[in-house]
Design a protein around this motif. Structure first.
Motif, short mmCIF file in Angstrom:
data_model
loop_
_atom_site.label_atom_id
_atom_site.label_comp_id
_atom_site.label_asym_id
_atom_site.label_seq_id
_atom_site.Cartn_x
_atom_site.Cartn_y
_atom_site.Cartn_z
N TYR A 1 0.87 -1.12 -0.10
CA TYR A 1 0.11 -0.27 0.10
C TYR A 1 0.97 1.18 -0.02
O TYR A 1 2.03 1.35 0.81
CB TYR A 1 -0.93 0.13 1.07
CG TYR A 1 -1.80 1.39 1.33
CD1 TYR A 1 -2.70 1.44 0.43
CD2 TYR A 1 -0.96 2.24 1.98
CE1 TYR A 1 -3.39 2.84 0.56
CE2 TYR A 1 -1.74 3.65 2.15
CZ TYR A 1 -2.90 3.89 1.30
OH TYR A 1 -3.48 5.06 1.39
N GLU B 1 -2.27 -0.44 4.86
CA GLU B 1 -2.56 0.92 5.11
C GLU B 1 -2.88 1.50 6.55
O GLU B 1 -2.22 2.76 6.88
CB GLU B 1 -4.17 1.21 4.19
CG GLU B 1 -4.65 2.71 4.58
CD GLU B 1 -5.94 3.03 3.79
OE1 GLU B 1 -6.27 3.82 3.59
OE2 GLU B 1 -6.46 1.95 3.23
N SER C 1 -2.87 7.37 -3.99
CA SER C 1 -2.65 5.98 -3.55
C SER C 1 -2.70 4.86 -4.31
O SER C 1 -3.25 5.00 -5.49
CB SER C 1 -3.59 5.79 -2.18
OG SER C 1 -4.91 5.32 -2.77
#
Length: 162
Positions: free
Chosen positions: A34, A107, A128
């Motif tokens: 992530y 995350e 992201s």
């Protein structure tokens, strides 16, 4: 349909392995990530001319028992790439996991690491990304007329996923 007459054929179809013969089923581990490009009001604590590669420290987890257990199962590291005084890219990564780790867990770890390890409390996510990169696999059968290239031939670096 069209038939082409060639002697060698190069297969660069990636992990789908469409043409190269293998004598074992494809059962990869996964590098799971992530990442987020952030704007940090007031700036971040990193030098613009330095990158952080594989920060495996886990002190940021503290006494969070669930996160500690997840980290023991799938340890993670952080990449840090400063872009400007107030923009910076972070990526939390599980090197390899089978089954694949969960990017939502990554995350949460990234956000906690930002706060606890790097003192970044406030930020705006500009972009992201989430990824699960297959890692490993058996080499192709040799000899054969189809030549594997890249991940089709299991040529993925075991530490970087490249």
């Amino acid at each position: 349909d069209q038939t082409l007459d060639f002697r060698p054929v190069v297969d660069a179809t990636g992990f789908r392995r469409r043409f190269v013969e293998h004598d074992a089923a494809f059962d990869p581990g996964f590098q799971v990530t992530y990442g987020a490009l952030l704007r940090v009001p007031g700036g971040h604590p990193f030098a613009l001319d330095e990158l952080v590669l594989m920060d495996y420290r886990d002190g940021y987890i503290g006494d969070d028992a669930a996160m500690r257990a997840a980290n023991e199962r799938f340890p993670t590291f952080m990449y840090v790439m400063p872009i400007s005084e107030d923009e910076i890219f972070f990526e939390e990564t599980v090197l390899v996991s089978r089954p694949g780790g969960d990017s939502r867990d990554l995350e949460a770890r990234l956000k906690k690491r930002l706060r606890e390890s790097y003192g970044i409390e406030s930020f705006e996510v500009l972009e992201s990304e989430r990824a699960a990169i297959p890692m490993g696999g058996m080499d192709p059968v040799i000899p054969q007329r189809t030549v594997g290239c890249g991940s089709t031939a299991s040529c993925v670096h075991p530490a970087s996923g490249y």
